[in-house]
Motif scaffolding. Structure first.
Motif, PDB file in Angstrom:
ATOM      1  N   GLY A   1      -5.086  72.997  42.514  1.00  0.00           N
ATOM      2  CA  GLY A   1      -4.225  71.866  42.863  1.00  0.00           C
ATOM      3  C   GLY A   1      -2.956  71.844  42.045  1.00  0.00           C
TER       4      GLY A   1
ATOM      5  N   ILE B   1      -9.053  71.934  44.729  1.00  0.00           N
ATOM      6  CA  ILE B   1      -9.645  71.076  43.692  1.00  0.00           C
ATOM      7  C   ILE B   1     -11.096  70.798  44.053  1.00  0.00           C
ATOM      8  CG2 ILE B   1      -9.545  68.806  42.584  1.00  0.00           C
ATOM      9  CD1 ILE B   1      -6.500  68.827  43.211  1.00  0.00           C
TER      10      ILE B   1
ATOM     11  N   ILE C   1     -10.967  71.072  35.729  1.00  0.00           N
ATOM     12  CA  ILE C   1      -9.942  71.605  36.630  1.00  0.00           C
ATOM     13  C   ILE C   1      -8.652  71.780  35.835  1.00  0.00           C
ATOM     14  CG2 ILE C   1      -8.529  71.091  38.684  1.00  0.00           C
ATOM     15  CD1 ILE C   1     -11.435  71.519  39.410  1.00  0.00           C
TER      16      ILE C   1
ATOM     17  N   GLY D   1      -4.910  70.151  38.501  1.00  0.00           N
ATOM     18  CA  GLY D   1      -5.450  69.214  39.506  1.00  0.00           C
ATOM     19  C   GLY D   1      -4.441  68.197  40.006  1.00  0.00           C
TER      20      GLY D   1
ATOM     21  N   THR E   1      -4.354  66.168  43.451  1.00  0.00           N
ATOM     22  CA  THR E   1      -5.306  65.105  43.774  1.00  0.00           C
ATOM     23  C   THR E   1      -4.565  63.764  43.895  1.00  0.00           C
ATOM     24  OG1 THR E   1      -7.415  64.126  43.162  1.00  0.00           O
ATOM     25  CG2 THR E   1      -5.906  64.499  41.378  1.00  0.00           C
TER      26      THR E   1
ATOM     27  N   LEU F   1      -9.746  66.742  33.952  1.00  0.00           N
ATOM     28  CA  LEU F   1      -8.489  67.356  34.406  1.00  0.00           C
ATOM     29  C   LEU F   1      -7.682  67.797  33.193  1.00  0.00           C
ATOM     30  CD1 LEU F   1      -7.023  65.249  37.363  1.00  0.00           C
ATOM     31  CD2 LEU F   1      -8.686  67.113  37.425  1.00  0.00           C
TER      32      LEU F   1
END
Ligand SMILES: O=c1[nH]cnc2c1ncn2[C@H]1C[C@H](O)[C@@H](CO)O1
Ligand SMILES: [Zn+2]
Length: 343
Positions: free
Chosen positions: A202, A211, A222, A225, A228, A245
């Motif tokens: 992402g 993601i 992640i 990310g 998102t 994240l």
């Protein structure tokens, strides 16, 4: 607004830092010297090659900057020095626990084997642990643009290298053209070995699906990310599962994942209870350090000491270490942040 001196005092955890993107100028010159290479450049010129220009328009352009240092990172001695150098810089940022990641397959241009490349980086990390108040673990990156058959060669390293510093796996590189699903089988092999996984996902427009695919494939963290930001359903899943994240403010703007501060989702995600963390990604390429990244967040959002403490506890929870190690870090951070709060 928090003062830079207060931020400097805060103990920090850094989960997302690339070895090859984070070498100090002194280290770059030393590495060149070690291999008898005359860079034939002023310090400014070296930095111009190693850092992203402001005109960078995409993740792929950002990634081009790594071509400059990689030829210097082809020997055991230089990889060892590089890992030490990155950990030393992190220690200056008051980082107490960090994970350094790198792609071993990028360091085989001379005579090194995959195993030797990993051993060299571990040796540098271990030496830094002796010299500084920091614990340094290592993650191996597979680069998405490399054929999966070649990436599979990384897997035995987790068995062959019996060293507690080697703690996890990541997929980095070209997320634009190589979606996560392509690596489903590879990741099954990684997770079935009990190796912990964090995945870059992402990080570019149109890449949000990666993601959720990453989470389904076993990632507990992640890288970035960012995408998102527009998808409440994803945010709900990340919150529910406590997925960490690993965000990196400077890098996220430089790759053009984000173009305006109003689009940056850090604070909105934090308020939703998502376990956001602050990282440098690449100290040199992004021309930053963790102090600067914390200052950005403090200035943008009026983040307070207790907020920084909270996200560091998130980072500890997401770290690829034992429960006992986490407990010790939680205690230490609680004590040190309490002292800073008292002034
Ligand atoms: O932010 C990033 N996204 C995707 N790949 C990245 C990023 N920063 C560094 N890399 C790549 C380039 C490096 O050569 C490699 C291993 O550190 O990982
Ligand atoms: Zn990264």
């Amino acid at each position: 607004m928090l003062k830079p001196e207060t931020i400097a005092l805060m103990p920090k955890v850094e989960l997302h830092c690339h070895l090859d993107g984070s070498l100090s100028l002194t280290c770059i010159k030393q590495l060149a010297n070690n291999i008898g290479k005359d860079l034939n450049m002023s310090d400014e010129e070296i930095l111009k090659h190693a850092q992203v220009p402001e005109t960078t328009q995409s993740l792929l352009e950002y990634l081009e900057r790594f071509d400059f240092v990689l030829p210097l990172l082809q020997s055991y001695v230089n990889l060892e020095l590089a890992a030490y150098d990155v950990a030393r810089q992190a220690a200056e940022d008051n980082v107490k626990y960090m994970e350094i990641r790198f792609a071993p397959g990028q360091h085989l241009e001379k005579n090194l084997s995959l195993e030797e490349a990993v051993e060299a980086v571990i040796a540098g990390a271990a030496r830094a642990e002796e010299d500084f108040d920091i614990v340094v673990n290592i993650l191996l990156c597979g680069l998405r643009q490399v054929p999966v058959e070649r990436l599979k060669k990384l897997l035995p390293l987790f068995d062959e290298i019996d060293d507690e510093h080697l703690v996890g796996f990541d997929l980095a590189g070209d997320e634009v053209n190589y979606p996560q699903v392509k690596f489903k089988k590879l990741l099954e092999k990684v997770t079935s070995r009990g190796v912990q996984v964090t995945l870059h996902a992402g990080e570019c427009p149109g890449c949000a699906q990666n993601i959720i695919d990453s989470v389904e494939m076993g990632a507990t963290r992640i890288g970035h990310g960012i995408m998102t930001k527009d998808i409440p359903e994803y945010q709900e899943i990340l919150t529910k599962l406590g997925i960490v994240l690993e965000m990196a403010p400077s890098s996220n703007f430089q790759t053009k994942a984000i173009r305006e501060l109003s689009e940056y989702p850090f604070m909105a995600l934090y308020k939703r209870g998502i376990h956001v963390t602050i990282n440098t990604d690449n100290r040199t390429v992004s021309n930053t350090n963790l102090q600067k990244e914390y200052e950005k967040i403090a200035n943008w959002y009026d983040f307070q000491i207790s907020d920084f403490e909270r996200i560091n506890h998130y980072a500890i929870d997401g770290a690829f270490i034992s429960e006992d190690e986490k407990e010790l870090l939680h205690q230490r951070f609680s004590e040190e942040y309490a002292k800073i709060e008292k002034g």
